[in-house]
Design an enzyme around this catalytic site. Structure first.
Site, PDB file in Angstrom:
ATOM      1  N   PRO A 107       0.666  -0.993  -0.047  1.00  0.00           N
ATOM      2  CA  PRO A 107      -0.064   0.044   0.175  1.00  0.00           C
ATOM      3  C   PRO A 107       0.838   1.412   0.122  1.00  0.00           C
ATOM      4  CG  PRO A 107       0.119  -1.066   2.175  1.00  0.00           C
ATOM      5  CD  PRO A 107       1.013  -1.610   1.479  1.00  0.00           C
ATOM      6  N   MET A 108       0.227   2.151  -1.232  1.00  0.00           N
ATOM      7  CA  MET A 108       1.866   3.394  -1.165  1.00  0.00           C
ATOM      8  C   MET A 108       1.057   4.159  -1.227  1.00  0.00           C
ATOM      9  SD  MET A 108       4.571   1.697  -3.952  1.00  0.00           S
ATOM     10  CE  MET A 108       3.517   0.669  -4.366  1.00  0.00           C
ATOM     11  N   GLN A 155      -6.377  -0.798   3.680  1.00  0.00           N
ATOM     12  CA  GLN A 155      -5.303  -0.292   5.175  1.00  0.00           C
ATOM     13  C   GLN A 155      -5.824   0.684   5.309  1.00  0.00           C
ATOM     14  OE1 GLN A 155      -1.115   1.427   4.659  1.00  0.00           O
ATOM     15  NE2 GLN A 155      -1.034  -0.985   5.044  1.00  0.00           N
ATOM     16  N   CYS A 165       3.403   3.637   8.621  1.00  0.00           N
ATOM     17  CA  CYS A 165       3.652   4.793   7.648  1.00  0.00           C
ATOM     18  C   CYS A 165       5.300   5.258   8.914  1.00  0.00           C
ATOM     19  CB  CYS A 165       2.920   5.311   7.059  1.00  0.00           C
ATOM     20  SG  CYS A 165       3.589   7.208   6.716  1.00  0.00           S
ATOM     21  N   LYS A 184       0.311  -4.293   9.398  1.00  0.00           N
ATOM     22  CA  LYS A 184       2.062  -3.736   8.729  1.00  0.00           C
ATOM     23  C   LYS A 184       2.836  -2.807   9.175  1.00  0.00           C
ATOM     24  CE  LYS A 184       4.535  -2.395   4.636  1.00  0.00           C
ATOM     25  NZ  LYS A 184       5.000  -1.271   4.142  1.00  0.00           N
ATOM     26  N   GLY A 244      10.931  -3.965   1.894  1.00  0.00           N
ATOM     27  CA  GLY A 244      12.280  -3.792   1.396  1.00  0.00           C
ATOM     28  C   GLY A 244      12.884  -3.886   1.506  1.00  0.00           C
ATOM     29  N   GLY A 282       7.110  -3.152  -2.905  1.00  0.00           N
ATOM     30  CA  GLY A 282       6.489  -1.099  -3.338  1.00  0.00           C
ATOM     31  C   GLY A 282       7.047  -0.331  -4.116  1.00  0.00           C
TER      32      GLY A 282
END
Length: 330
Positions: A18-19, A72, A102, A141, A205, A228
């Site tokens: 999720p970005m 999310q 975040c 997350k 990551g 991501g």
């Protein structure tokens, strides 16, 4: 096979992260087309949902072709998180995911996102509130911890599983690192190898190549990988990883024609979903990524980011195909 509640995923699923301002329905559709196994919405403010904020509500849009898909949410207030969980459930996603990772200051300052890593008791209460508000599987997350001196992912994983969280994605950085420095997946491996942990553990990551994906899969023993930034402008990465896992060989790199097709679809789907004007404007940030590595592209990029008419944009893309036909990427 990996299971999250009643969701069945492939043996080693590849998840789209999720970005914010990226993982909207048009982009998710593109990634699904190119092999993503599960995807998530952009993160949605629980307070925004309750206030009926138009932007937050729009992020609830999901489509059957992208399933399984999770929505999310983030927030620092238990009541708001429970209520937003109920609202999310009405649009029937496959799961509800909570963002405790975040690192952006405006989120952290509100006691949400990675800010909750400083208070695991609060994290547990917020998660319980979300679980209370929905019958859907709830996943989380998060990050390793606030900084190198307070890595608490082991405690976080156990406590979240104990209250009913059904999968955990770990970004292998601390909040202090933001998106800089190296990710340290050894902490993820330790969580996965904890005999108490039975829920799926996904790593996130720095995965930006099939080789790295296979290395991390073998080295850290996780159940799947979340991708991501490497998918921005390059949705082919999902199928490239899957092909490399199966054969040990690379798929041919996407051609200019492939890249134009992806950009054209992304633009069309953005206009369909957001409306013509907003779809065109918000697509401008993506062109650099789609055409990265093409020499002497500056003039075309300038045209793409300053043109306002769809038919002219599609004509420019057609011209790119013709000018760079057979272009070899170095």
């Amino acid at each position: 096979m990996v299971k999250i509640g009643n969701i069945e995923l492939p043996e080693f699923p590849l998840l789209l992260a999720p970005m914010e301002d990226v993982s909207d329905p048009p982009f998710r559709r593109l990634c699904k087309t190119h092999g993503a196994d599960m995807m998530y919405s952009e993160f949605i403010s629980s307070e925004g949902l309750i206030r009926d904020a138009i932007k937050s509500r729009m992020k609830l849009d999901i489509f059957d072709y992208e399933r399984p898909v999770g929505i999310q949410i983030f927030g620092g207030d238990e009541e708001a998180m429970e209520m937003s969980s109920k609202i999310v459930s009405t649009v029937k996603p496959d799961l509800v995911d909570i963002n405790f990772g975040c690192p952006v200051k405006k989120v952290v300052c509100r006691g949400a996102g990675a800010g909750v890593l400083k208070d695991v008791d609060l994290m547990v209460r917020l998660t319980k509130a979300v679980i209370k508000g929905t019958d859907l599987p709830v996943t989380v997350k998060t990050r390793l911890g606030w900084d190198d001196n307070s890595i608490n992912i082991d405690e976080v994983a156990e406590r979240l599983q104990d209250i009913g969280v059904q999968a955990l994605t770990i970004h292998a950085r601390t909040r202090a690192q933001m998106y800089k420095g190296h990710s340290d997946w050894s902490h993820i491996a330790r969580v996965k190898n904890n005999p108490r942990i039975t829920m799926p553990i996904f790593g996130n990551g720095d995965i930006d190549s099939p080789e790295k994906a296979l290395k991390y899969k073998n080295e850290y023993g996780i159940d799947g990988i979340m991708i991501g930034r490497a998918a921005i402008g390059y949705p082919w990465i999902f199928n490239e990883i899957k092909h490399f896992f199966k054969t040990g060989e690379h798929l041919p790199a996407p051609t200019v024609i492939d890249r134009v097709e992806a950009a054209r679809n992304h633009l069309q789907w953005s206009m369909d979903w957001k409306g013509e004007r907003l779809g065109i404007v918000e697509m401008r940030r993506h062109y650099t990524n789609y055409f990265k590595g093409i020499h002497s592209f500056k003039e075309f990029k300038q045209k793409l980011v300053t043109t306002d008419e769809p038919e002219n944009l599609f004509a420019i893309m057609k011209e790119i195909e013709q000018v760079y036909a057979g272009y070899e990427f170095v």
